[in-house]
Design an enzyme around this catalytic site. Structure first.
Site, PDB file in Angstrom:
ATOM      1  CG  HIS A  81      -0.038   0.200   2.491  1.00 20.67           C
ATOM      2  ND1 HIS A  81       0.577  -0.845   3.144  1.00 20.67           N
ATOM      3  CD2 HIS A  81       0.353   1.319   3.138  1.00 20.67           C
ATOM      4  CE1 HIS A  81       1.286  -0.371   4.147  1.00 20.67           C
ATOM      5  NE2 HIS A  81       1.175   0.947   4.175  1.00 20.67           N
TER       6      HIS A  81
ATOM      7  CG  HIS B 160       7.314   4.697   0.900  1.00 14.66           C
ATOM      8  ND1 HIS B 160       7.063   5.798   1.690  1.00 14.66           N
ATOM      9  CD2 HIS B 160       7.309   3.620   1.743  1.00 14.66           C
ATOM     10  CE1 HIS B 160       6.918   5.403   2.946  1.00 14.66           C
ATOM     11  NE2 HIS B 160       7.067   4.088   3.002  1.00 14.66           N
TER      12      HIS B 160
HETATM   13  O1  3AM Z   1       4.263   0.863   4.749  1.00 13.97           O
HETATM   14  P1  3AM Z   1       4.725   2.147   5.307  1.00 13.97           P
HETATM   15  O2  3AM Z   1       6.057   2.015   5.959  1.00 13.97           O
HETATM   16  O3  3AM Z   1       4.622   3.281   4.378  1.00 13.97           O
HETATM   17  O4  3AM Z   1       5.562   2.418   8.435  1.00 13.97           O
HETATM   18  C1  3AM Z   1       4.215   2.182   8.731  1.00 13.97           C
HETATM   19  C2  3AM Z   1       3.365   1.779   7.545  1.00 13.97           C
HETATM   20  O5  3AM Z   1       3.690   2.559   6.428  1.00 13.97           O
HETATM   21  C3  3AM Z   1       3.560   3.482   9.108  1.00 13.97           C
HETATM   22  O6  3AM Z   1       2.185   3.256   8.938  1.00 13.97           O
HETATM   23  C4  3AM Z   1       1.978   2.248   7.944  1.00 13.97           C
HETATM   24  C5  3AM Z   1       1.095   1.165   8.479  1.00 13.97           C
HETATM   25  O7  3AM Z   1       1.682   0.574   9.590  1.00 13.97           O
HETATM   26  N1  3AM Z   1       3.874   3.859  10.476  1.00 13.97           N
HETATM   27  C6  3AM Z   1       3.952   3.049  11.541  1.00 13.97           C
HETATM   28  N2  3AM Z   1       4.282   3.760  12.644  1.00 13.97           N
HETATM   29  C7  3AM Z   1       4.415   5.049  12.237  1.00 13.97           C
HETATM   30  C8  3AM Z   1       4.733   6.263  12.891  1.00 13.97           C
HETATM   31  N3  3AM Z   1       4.939   6.294  14.202  1.00 13.97           N
HETATM   32  C9  3AM Z   1       4.161   5.106  10.848  1.00 13.97           C
HETATM   33  N4  3AM Z   1       4.222   6.240  10.154  1.00 13.97           N
HETATM   34  C10 3AM Z   1       4.552   7.367  10.836  1.00 13.97           C
HETATM   35  N5  3AM Z   1       4.773   7.389  12.170  1.00 13.97           N
END
Ligand code: 3AM
Length: 180
Positions: free
Chosen positions: A43, A125
């Site tokens: 995603h 991304h």
């Molecule tokens: O797949 P991505 O990495 O774009 O990294 C986590 C994931 O995105 C992000 O939220 C998505 C679903 O878990 N994520 C997790 N913790 C986070 C945080 N504290 C976060 N993004 C920003 N701040």
């Protein structure tokens, strides 16, 4: 007190594209690159909300339903590795304005509702691997996939029996540019 849930807004990838991405990933990266993200979990995060109450989630669902945002398409033509967070990703060399605007609106609503937003610039991304902390040989190019975004969704992230699962809670359509 009601239970909190870990929520985020994101764009999903169509099932066909998910399959193409994981096939390409298996062909282009060594097996020990990191922990591969499951096909169904691929995603583009638009706004991470964190662990939030049902009340906050309902407020954000209401505002999301009022957002008027445009459909867009984007080329997934970029690849990178962030060793600090251990993420290997694909993305767009030029992110469409409609995507940046949608993420910005969602992030500002999230912040206004008390969801802490990262100070890092938004870099759209698709995470392919996590825990990739060692140097990674990045393939020269992606197959230049085109992602046609016509909706965005609210997801719940759960961790059960050692697996991360994303459950789609709500989806909102994006409008044709001519309709706005
Ligand atoms: O797949 P991505 O990495 O774009 O990294 C986590 C994931 O995105 C992000 O939220 C998505 C679903 O878990 N994520 C997790 N913790 C986070 C945080 N504290 C976060 N993004 C920003 N701040």
């Amino acid at each position: 007190m009601s239970a909190e849930r870990r929520l985020f807004f994101a764009l999903s990838l169509p099932a066909k594209l998910q399959k193409q991405v994981i096939k390409w990933r298996a062909e282009c990266f060594p097996q020990d690159t990191g922990r591969p993200v499951a096909a169904a979990n691929l995603h583009i995060t638009l706004a991470f909300l964190g662990e939030i109450s049902e009340l906050k989630a309902e407020a954000l669902i209401r505002v999301a339903g009022r957002i008027q945002a445009q459909k867009f398409s984007m080329h997934l033509d970029d690849i990178g590795h962030w060793p600090g967070s251990g993420v290997v990703w694909i993305g767009a060399k030029r992110a469409p304005n409609a995507l940046l605007q949608l993420a910005s609106v969602l992030r500002s609503h999230a912040a206004r509702n008390g969801c802490h937003q990262s100070a890092l610039p938004f870099h759209p991304h698709v995470s392919l691997y996590r825990n990739a902390t060692r140097p990674v040989a990045i393939p020269p190019a992606t197959p230049q996939w085109l992602l046609e975004a016509d909706a965005f969704s609210l997801y719940e992230s759960t961790y059960e029996r050692g697996r991360t699962r994303y459950r789609c809670l709500r989806t909102w359509p994006l409008a044709d540019a001519s309709a706005l």
